[in-house]
Design an enzyme around this catalytic site. Structure first.
Site, PDB file in Angstrom:
ATOM      1  N   GLY A 144       0.507  -1.525   0.173  1.00  0.00           N
ATOM      2  CA  GLY A 144       0.265   0.134  -0.009  1.00  0.00           C
ATOM      3  C   GLY A 144       0.878   1.051   0.103  1.00  0.00           C
ATOM      4  O   GLY A 144       1.856   1.228  -0.280  1.00  0.00           O
ATOM      5  N   ASN A 145       0.491   2.560   0.567  1.00  0.00           N
ATOM      6  CA  ASN A 145       1.318   4.168  -0.103  1.00  0.00           C
ATOM      7  C   ASN A 145       0.563   4.553   1.552  1.00  0.00           C
ATOM      8  O   ASN A 145      -0.670   3.920   1.967  1.00  0.00           O
ATOM      9  CB  ASN A 145       0.707   4.159  -0.824  1.00  0.00           C
ATOM     10  CG  ASN A 145      -0.454   4.938  -1.343  1.00  0.00           C
ATOM     11  OD1 ASN A 145      -1.085   5.179  -1.002  1.00  0.00           O
ATOM     12  ND2 ASN A 145      -0.924   4.482  -2.763  1.00  0.00           N
ATOM     13  N   ARG A 146       0.963   5.879   1.423  1.00  0.00           N
ATOM     14  CA  ARG A 146       0.534   6.290   2.968  1.00  0.00           C
ATOM     15  C   ARG A 146      -0.839   7.377   2.234  1.00  0.00           C
ATOM     16  O   ARG A 146      -0.815   8.311   3.225  1.00  0.00           O
ATOM     17  CB  ARG A 146       2.228   7.073   3.240  1.00  0.00           C
ATOM     18  CG  ARG A 146       2.599   6.431   4.043  1.00  0.00           C
ATOM     19  CD  ARG A 146       3.775   7.088   4.660  1.00  0.00           C
ATOM     20  NE  ARG A 146       5.071   6.536   5.079  1.00  0.00           N
ATOM     21  CZ  ARG A 146       5.249   5.882   5.682  1.00  0.00           C
ATOM     22  NH1 ARG A 146       3.904   5.509   6.976  1.00  0.00           N
ATOM     23  NH2 ARG A 146       6.147   5.140   6.743  1.00  0.00           N
ATOM     24  N   SER A 147      -0.883   7.475   1.607  1.00  0.00           N
ATOM     25  CA  SER A 147      -2.052   7.942   1.039  1.00  0.00           C
ATOM     26  C   SER A 147      -3.106   8.252   1.593  1.00  0.00           C
ATOM     27  O   SER A 147      -4.064   7.344   2.359  1.00  0.00           O
ATOM     28  CB  SER A 147      -2.713   8.378  -0.427  1.00  0.00           C
ATOM     29  OG  SER A 147      -4.275   9.128  -0.390  1.00  0.00           O
TER      30      SER A 147
END
Ligand SMILES: Cc1cc2nc3c(=O)[nH]c(=O)nc-3n(C[C@H](O)[C@H](O)[C@H](O)COP(=O)(O)O)c2cc1C
Length: 419
Positions: free
Chosen positions: A204-207
């Site tokens: 995933g990513n931190r958005s």
């Protein structure tokens, strides 16, 4: 003040005048002599309820060219001919309209309309560029049928479109006017995709989804019907933007997705009916090549090698879908790009190249890292528009994500149809 120049589209300005009057504005119409060849004085006087003059030598006691310029809250020129653009750029004052352009301190909105050849001519291009550099709001003409059987860029945008830009310029700076997006359908993606590895793990990513939800909230506040495609956005983030409980905001639909592929499918399907598409979600560039059916076991000291495959480029696919004709006319596509600069290029250079590569109309470029961008409430962005194959900086804005969203939406509307 409504300036009308001598183009075949002058008749459309009668509809614009009507819209302005119906919304309570007092309008002084200043046609050029050539404009009166197309639509007569009687029409402008009857619809505006004000006297109409074209020359500085009529009603001289009023010193109209100074008074009208001083009294105006906004000067709109529609249609703006190639000739008027050239005069305004050069500072000529041969008639009441061009003289007023020199005396007014009000914002000026120009809606050019002319044959494609005139619009593309180097002289006109340069005149428009100089006027924009001076702060004049010059809409791009729409594309379509022109005077004869020919078609191309050069049509006057529809009166409703010019009216929306007028409302925006009369509203507080940086804030979309209430009703700016009335009747428009806005599709926004938010959050960060999760690319499944096995039944319990993902990449995933931190958005956080804050920027996308703020865009959706700003579009709602401006009167649009909004569909928010939320990729793994926490309920708290939706609540913060006032989009919390299902059905809490009229005109809003929230669709949840997880992976890039799901996001792509949903966006392409919904974009077929959207006037403005905003891709604010952070989409993973890669996903695991295969999805394990059962939880991956520890591999011991040798570690684990993951093979990744590239995800499709959703922004580019949205542009391709529009090019194939499956989108409402005049659809505007806005992308977001989180960039970092390095020794090969600045954040803006990378952003501009990305905009042109993908073919979107606007790109909101923000520098990430060092407490900016992901997961934070503040944002600092530069809005870049694609015009005639090059990237043009529309402006910069630093502020809360809500403020930045309002600013971006209002600029997307007042910068006119960019195709
Ligand atoms: C039928 C007809 C249609 C025209 N349409 C346009 C037009 O759409 N845009 C334009 O720049 N000039 C157009 N022109 C040329 C302008 O009328 C001409 O350049 C005129 O000098 C403009 O004067 P003004 O800018 O003072 O209004 C047209 C001329 C004719 C005869």
């Amino acid at each position: 003040m409504l300036g009308v120049a001598g183009g075949i589209a002058a008749y459309k300005s009668a509809v614009l005048l009507r819209l302005l009057r119906e919304h309570g504005h007092s309008v002084r119409v200043v046609p050029t002599g050539a404009a009166l060849q197309f639509v007569g004085k009687a029409t402008w006087e009857a619809l505006s309820g004000e006297p109409v003059t074209t020359s500085v030598f009529e009603q001289v006691d009023e010193v109209a060219h100074v008074r009208i310029g001083h009294e105006a809250d906004l000067v709109v020129v529609a249609p703006a001919t190639a000739d008027v653009l050239a005069s305004a750029r050069a500072g000529l004052a041969g008639d009441l309209l061009t003289a007023t352009l020199l005396t007014t301190a009000a914002p000026v909105l120009m809606a050019p309309a002319m044959h494609t050849e005139m619009w593309h001519h180097a002289a006109t291009r340069e005149n428009v560029r100089v006027l924009r550099d001076r702060g004049v709001h010059v809409l791009d003409p729409a594309e379509g049928r022109l005077t004869g059987s020919d078609s191309g860029p050069g049509r006057l945008p529809e009166p409703e479109e010019i009216f929306a830009a007028v409302q925006q310029l009369l509203a507080s700076p940086g804030e979309p006017a209430p009703g700016l997006l009335q009747g428009k359908r806005v599709l926004v993606s938010a959050g960060g995709t999760r690319e499944p590895l096995d039944p319990v793990r993902f990449l995933g990513n931190r958005s956080s989804g804050r920027q996308g939800t703020a865009m959706a909230a700003a579009a709602l506040a401006a009167g649009a019907r909004v569909t928010l495609v939320a990729a793994n956005v926490e309920r708290d983030v939706l609540c913060e933007a006032g989009l919390g409980a299902p059905g809490s905001a009229a005109g809003l639909e929230v669709v949840g997705v997880e992976s890039a592929l799901e996001l792509r499918e949903t966006m392409l399907q919904l974009a077929a009916e959207a006037d403005i598409v905003v891709m604010a979600a952070a989409v993973a560039d890669y996903r695991p090549a295969s999805l394990a059916e059962t939880k991956l076991k520890k591999q011991g000291d040798d570690g684990l090698t993951l093979q990744l495959v590239q995800n499709p480029d959703i922004l580019r696919d949205l542009v391709a879908q529009r090019a194939a004709g499956t989108a409402p006319a005049g659809q505007r596509i806005v992308g977001f790009a989180a960039e970092t600069g390095d020794e090969h290029g600045t954040v803006l250079e990378y952003g501009s190249a990305k905009l042109l590569r993908k073919g979107a109309d606007f790109l909101v470029v923000n520098e990430v890292g060092a407490g900016r961008g992901f997961g934070t409430a503040e944002n600092s962005v530069t809005l870049v528009a694609a015009r005639d194959g090059s990237a043009e900086v529309i402006g910069e804005r630093r502020g809360s994500k809500a403020d930045v969203s309002q600013w971006v939406l209002s600029r997307v509307v007042t910068s006119g149809p960019s195709r």
